[in-house]
Motif scaffolding. Structure first.
Motif, PDB file in Angstrom:
ATOM      1  N   UNK A 149       1.663  13.916  -6.578  1.00 26.08           N
ATOM      2  CA  UNK A 149       2.742  12.930  -6.576  1.00 26.08           C
ATOM      3  C   UNK A 149       2.437  11.847  -7.589  1.00 26.08           C
ATOM      4  N   UNK A 150       3.478  11.268  -8.102  1.00 33.03           N
ATOM      5  CA  UNK A 150       3.297  10.166  -9.063  1.00 33.03           C
ATOM      6  C   UNK A 150       3.194   8.852  -8.366  1.00 33.03           C
ATOM      7  N   UNK A 196       0.860  -1.169   0.000  1.00 37.58           N
ATOM      8  CA  UNK A 196       0.000   0.000   0.000  1.00 37.58           C
ATOM      9  C   UNK A 196       0.902   1.227   0.000  1.00 37.58           C
ATOM     10  N   UNK A 197       0.289   2.382  -0.161  1.00 33.99           N
ATOM     11  CA  UNK A 197       1.052   3.625  -0.193  1.00 33.99           C
ATOM     12  C   UNK A 197       0.813   4.395   1.096  1.00 33.99           C
ATOM     13  N   UNK A 198       1.899   4.870   1.668  1.00 35.60           N
ATOM     14  CA  UNK A 198       1.838   5.675   2.885  1.00 35.60           C
ATOM     15  C   UNK A 198       2.379   7.065   2.554  1.00 35.60           C
ATOM     16  N   UNK A 199       1.622   8.090   2.890  1.00 37.81           N
ATOM     17  CA  UNK A 199       2.089   9.468   2.724  1.00 37.81           C
ATOM     18  C   UNK A 199       2.841   9.868   3.983  1.00 37.81           C
ATOM     19  N   UNK A 200       3.983  10.504   3.769  1.00 38.84           N
ATOM     20  CA  UNK A 200       4.777  11.049   4.870  1.00 38.84           C
ATOM     21  C   UNK A 200       4.861  12.548   4.612  1.00 38.84           C
ATOM     22  N   UNK A 222      -2.336   6.395   5.445  1.00 35.82           N
ATOM     23  CA  UNK A 222      -2.580   5.641   4.217  1.00 35.82           C
ATOM     24  C   UNK A 222      -2.918   6.634   3.116  1.00 35.82           C
ATOM     25  N   UNK A 223      -2.308   6.460   1.956  1.00 38.63           N
ATOM     26  CA  UNK A 223      -2.473   7.423   0.870  1.00 38.63           C
ATOM     27  C   UNK A 223      -3.202   6.795  -0.304  1.00 38.63           C
ATOM     28  N   UNK A 224      -4.083   7.596  -0.921  1.00 40.98           N
ATOM     29  CA  UNK A 224      -4.653   7.225  -2.211  1.00 40.98           C
ATOM     30  C   UNK A 224      -4.710   8.485  -3.064  1.00 40.98           C
ATOM     31  N   UNK A 281       0.099  29.523  11.909  1.00 40.71           N
ATOM     32  CA  UNK A 281       0.307  29.332  10.476  1.00 40.71           C
ATOM     33  C   UNK A 281       0.833  27.916  10.270  1.00 40.71           C
ATOM     34  N   UNK A 282       0.365  27.291   9.202  1.00 42.75           N
ATOM     35  CA  UNK A 282       0.735  25.909   8.906  1.00 42.75           C
ATOM     36  C   UNK A 282       1.093  25.831   7.428  1.00 42.75           C
ATOM     37  N   UNK A 283       2.186  25.138   7.132  1.00 50.74           N
ATOM     38  CA  UNK A 283       2.564  24.923   5.737  1.00 50.74           C
ATOM     39  C   UNK A 283       3.129  23.515   5.575  1.00 50.74           C
ATOM     40  N   UNK A 284       3.019  23.006   4.358  1.00 55.82           N
ATOM     41  CA  UNK A 284       3.589  21.696   4.051  1.00 55.82           C
ATOM     42  C   UNK A 284       5.020  21.932   3.591  1.00 55.82           C
ATOM     43  N   UNK A 285       5.957  21.402   4.346  1.00 57.36           N
ATOM     44  CA  UNK A 285       7.369  21.553   3.998  1.00 57.36           C
ATOM     45  C   UNK A 285       7.788  20.492   2.980  1.00 57.36           C
ATOM     46  N   UNK A 286       7.274  19.271   3.157  1.00 60.22           N
ATOM     47  CA  UNK A 286       7.664  18.168   2.291  1.00 60.22           C
ATOM     48  C   UNK A 286       6.586  17.097   2.344  1.00 60.22           C
ATOM     49  N   UNK A 287       6.423  16.390   1.223  1.00 64.92           N
ATOM     50  CA  UNK A 287       5.512  15.248   1.192  1.00 64.92           C
ATOM     51  C   UNK A 287       6.091  14.210   0.250  1.00 64.92           C
ATOM     52  N   UNK A 288       6.148  12.982   0.726  1.00 61.25           N
ATOM     53  CA  UNK A 288       6.575  11.868  -0.116  1.00 61.25           C
ATOM     54  C   UNK A 288       5.597  10.719   0.103  1.00 61.25           C
ATOM     55  N   UNK A 289       5.533   9.852  -0.879  1.00 65.40           N
ATOM     56  CA  UNK A 289       4.707   8.654  -0.776  1.00 65.40           C
ATOM     57  C   UNK A 289       5.637   7.464  -0.889  1.00 65.40           C
ATOM     58  N   UNK A 290       5.498   6.522   0.040  1.00 65.45           N
ATOM     59  CA  UNK A 290       6.336   5.332   0.029  1.00 65.45           C
ATOM     60  C   UNK A 290       5.454   4.092  -0.086  1.00 65.45           C
ATOM     61  N   UNK A 291       5.986   3.086  -0.747  1.00 68.10           N
ATOM     62  CA  UNK A 291       5.303   1.793  -0.831  1.00 68.10           C
ATOM     63  C   UNK A 291       5.722   0.969   0.373  1.00 68.10           C
ATOM     64  N   UNK A 292       4.770   0.339   1.003  1.00 66.81           N
ATOM     65  CA  UNK A 292       5.062  -0.448   2.195  1.00 66.81           C
ATOM     66  C   UNK A 292       4.051  -1.567   2.339  1.00 66.81           C
TER      67      UNK A 292
END
Length: 172
Positions: free
Chosen positions: A171-172, A45-49, A141-143, A62-73
């Motif tokens: 993200x791809x 499955x894909x997990x967003x970090x 969990x990411x979709x 104030x809130x901002x997204x600094x980084x986002x990656x998706x990993x397979x696990x």
């Protein structure tokens, strides 16, 4: 005869230990913020970090997204039962393109650091420090239907105040 009995008992204990160890490995669970993971092993499955930068100036957040990656696990995140909300907790709603809630995460007092130390009398002392900003790591969990991250702050009256709605990076 005693040696034979000892070897048989010892072998039995070793076999039980190996069985117990293999059983606990297959039921591995790790707590992460407001979610826990379980090992699925069979399907990926894909997990967003997501790394969030949270800052407070006076009473404004104030809130901002600094980084986002998706990993397979092979691990998936399971929702835990919601607990009591404290003042200054944040709630993150993961929203779809129609802005309907897909998932919810709770961040416990992200701008407070708690330090513990030994007192001279042998007890443990604690000190809570307010931070002007902090980075928090979210895992869920990411979709591909997940498009937004809405952040709200808990108030003393247990009501939530919207802080920001952020667009999740493509993200791809």
């Amino acid at each position: 005869m005693r040696l034979h009995t000892y070897i048989v008992k010892r072998s039995f204990v070793i076999i039980l230990f190996i069985l117990a160890l293999s059983k606990t490995r297959s039921q591995e669970t790790t707590s992460v913020n407001s979610h826990s993971t379980t090992d699925k092993r069979s399907e990926q499955s894909k997990i967003a970090v997501v790394t969030l930068r949270i800052a407070k100036n006076d009473s404004r957040y104030s809130v901002s997204i600094k980084n986002m990656t998706v990993v397979n696990t092979t691990k998936t995140f399971l929702n835990e039962k919601p607990g009591k909300m404290n003042d200054d907790d944040l709630v993150c709603y993961i929203l779809g393109k129609n802005k309907r809630t897909i998932d919810t995460l709770k961040i416990l007092q992200p701008l407070k650091a708690r330090y513990e130390y030994p007192n001279e009398d042998g007890t443990i002392g604690t000190k809570t420090v307010d931070l002007p900003e902090n980075e928090v790591l979210l895992r869920f969990n990411y979709n591909t239907g997940m498009k937004y991250l809405r952040v709200a702050k808990a108030r003393k009256n247990k009501k939530l105040k919207k802080v920001a709605t952020l667009v999740l990076p493509e993200l791809n």
